[in-house]
Design a protein around this motif. Structure first.
Motif, short mmCIF file in Angstrom:
data_model
loop_
_atom_site.label_atom_id
_atom_site.label_comp_id
_atom_site.label_asym_id
_atom_site.label_seq_id
_atom_site.Cartn_x
_atom_site.Cartn_y
_atom_site.Cartn_z
N VAL A 17 -5.07 -36.66 -16.97
CA VAL A 17 -4.76 -37.36 -15.73
C VAL A 17 -5.48 -38.69 -15.77
N LEU A 18 -4.73 -39.76 -15.83
CA LEU A 18 -5.31 -41.08 -15.92
C LEU A 18 -5.30 -41.73 -14.54
N VAL A 19 -6.45 -42.22 -14.13
CA VAL A 19 -6.59 -42.84 -12.83
C VAL A 19 -6.58 -44.34 -13.01
N ALA A 20 -6.25 -45.06 -11.97
CA ALA A 20 -6.17 -46.51 -12.05
C ALA A 20 -7.48 -47.12 -12.49
N THR A 21 -8.59 -46.45 -12.21
CA THR A 21 -9.89 -46.98 -12.61
C THR A 21 -10.12 -46.85 -14.10
N GLY A 22 -9.27 -46.11 -14.81
CA GLY A 22 -9.42 -45.93 -16.25
C GLY A 22 -10.22 -44.71 -16.61
N LYS A 23 -10.69 -43.94 -15.62
CA LYS A 23 -11.49 -42.76 -15.90
C LYS A 23 -10.59 -41.53 -15.94
N SER A 24 -10.95 -40.58 -16.78
CA SER A 24 -10.17 -39.36 -16.91
C SER A 24 -10.67 -38.32 -15.93
N LEU A 25 -9.73 -37.71 -15.17
CA LEU A 25 -10.09 -36.66 -14.22
C LEU A 25 -10.08 -35.29 -14.87
N GLY A 26 -9.23 -35.12 -15.87
CA GLY A 26 -9.13 -33.81 -16.51
C GLY A 26 -9.10 -33.94 -18.01
N LEU A 27 -9.86 -33.11 -18.70
CA LEU A 27 -9.88 -33.13 -20.15
C LEU A 27 -10.05 -31.70 -20.61
N GLN A 28 -8.97 -31.12 -21.14
CA GLN A 28 -8.98 -29.70 -21.45
C GLN A 28 -9.47 -29.39 -22.85
N ASP A 29 -9.60 -30.40 -23.68
CA ASP A 29 -10.01 -30.14 -25.06
C ASP A 29 -11.15 -31.08 -25.44
N GLU A 30 -12.32 -30.52 -25.68
CA GLU A 30 -13.49 -31.33 -26.01
C GLU A 30 -13.30 -32.09 -27.30
N GLU A 31 -12.44 -31.59 -28.20
CA GLU A 31 -12.25 -32.25 -29.48
C GLU A 31 -11.69 -33.66 -29.31
N THR A 32 -10.96 -33.90 -28.20
CA THR A 32 -10.41 -35.23 -27.97
C THR A 32 -11.52 -36.26 -27.89
N ASN A 33 -12.67 -35.88 -27.30
CA ASN A 33 -13.80 -36.80 -27.22
C ASN A 33 -14.30 -37.20 -28.59
N MET A 34 -14.13 -36.32 -29.59
CA MET A 34 -14.65 -36.58 -30.92
C MET A 34 -13.83 -37.63 -31.65
N GLU A 35 -12.59 -37.85 -31.20
CA GLU A 35 -11.74 -38.80 -31.89
C GLU A 35 -12.18 -40.24 -31.65
N ARG A 36 -12.61 -40.53 -30.43
CA ARG A 36 -13.00 -41.90 -30.09
C ARG A 36 -14.31 -41.88 -29.30
N GLY A 37 -15.26 -42.66 -29.75
CA GLY A 37 -16.49 -42.81 -29.00
C GLY A 37 -17.43 -41.63 -29.05
N TYR A 38 -17.13 -40.65 -29.90
CA TYR A 38 -18.00 -39.47 -29.98
C TYR A 38 -19.12 -39.75 -30.98
N TRP A 39 -20.35 -39.49 -30.58
CA TRP A 39 -21.50 -39.78 -31.42
C TRP A 39 -22.45 -38.60 -31.44
N ILE A 40 -22.77 -38.11 -32.64
CA ILE A 40 -23.73 -37.03 -32.79
C ILE A 40 -25.10 -37.66 -33.00
N ARG A 41 -26.02 -37.39 -32.09
CA ARG A 41 -27.30 -38.08 -32.07
C ARG A 41 -28.14 -37.82 -33.32
N SER A 42 -27.97 -36.66 -33.92
CA SER A 42 -28.80 -36.33 -35.09
C SER A 42 -28.34 -37.05 -36.36
N LYS A 43 -27.12 -37.58 -36.34
CA LYS A 43 -26.59 -38.25 -37.53
C LYS A 43 -27.32 -39.56 -37.76
#
Length: 233
Positions: A17-43
């Motif tokens: 669900v994309l809001v006019a502000t550009g923020k996502s209201l719903g995200l059902q799959d955490e893996e999507t975050n890994m595709e863009r902007g995902y950063w593992i701190r220990s790396k």
């Protein structure tokens, strides 16, 4: 109450669900975050070597293709403070950097026949280092973390060490099942050198072990092993 214009978009079977502000209201799959902007701190993150200011001395430790990083470092300038350079020659390197370095570095250079010899030479040098000495390491990831392990034994903090990854992206992989560390891993799936399980090479990194975590790839479905891909050449 102000209403936001919303749009429902189907992407990879995931409803966002994309809001006019550009923020996502719903995200059902955490893996999507890994595709863009995902950063593992220990790396670990690496950068190009640059001389650090306000140092009482400089210790440079390099191996193989890390010789190129050394050449770039000395082409910046030759610091006034005392310099020690330990270079581990590597026959598999793309160029014979030892010969070039010898013509460029005026003093404090020690050419070592192997990585182990360079680490031993570093241990001999460290007791004479003054507070404020800055350290620089260049080479393969395995070599970088072997040097950092030695420095840690002498109380050198990580923020006093500049690190440049050179030559290869090969990883050391720690098997979480049998605790074996496999060296020089180039593929996303690796057969453990110890227990022979097929491991998925993760981005989670242990600074204590100097290795990435490897977990059994077919734990839930035995025998279902994905095709391996060379992503750490």
């Amino acid at each position: 109450m102000t209403r936001c214009a919303c749009a429902l978009i189907q992407t990879n079977s995931i409803n966002l669900v994309l809001v006019a502000t550009g923020k996502s209201l719903g995200l059902q799959d955490e893996e999507t975050n890994m595709e863009r902007g995902y950063w593992i701190r220990s790396k670990p993150l690496y950068d190009s070597l640059v001389w650090r200011q306000f140092a009482t001395g400089h210790v440079v430790v390099a191996q193989g293709d890390g010789g190129l990083a050394v050449l770039k470092l000395f082409q910046q300038m030759c610091p006034r403070e005392p310099i020690k350079l330990l270079f581990a020659d590597d026959k598999s390197a793309s160029k014979k950097y030892a010969d070039i370095i010898q013509t460029l570095v005026p003093e404090g250079l020690q050419i070592c026949e192997s990585e182990q010899a360079a680490l031993a030479a570093l241990k001999e040098q460290l007791p004479d280092c003054l507070m404020g000495t800055q350290f620089y390491v260049a080479g393969s990831e395995e070599f970088i973390w072997a040097v950092l392990e030695v420095l840690k034994e002498y109380g050198v903090q990580d923020n006093n060490v500049a690190k440049e990854l050179c030559g290869t992206l090969a990883r050391s992989v720690y098997c979480v099942h049998c605790k074996t560390i496999s060296k020089d891993v180039h593929f996303s799936i690796h057969e453990c050198d110890g227990c022979r399980r097929h491991l998925f090479v993760r981005d989670h990194f242990s600074r204590r072990l100097g290795a990435y975590m490897g977990v059994m790839v077919d734990a839930e479905e035995p025998g279902n092993i994905p095709a391996k891909e060379e992503i750490y050449p």
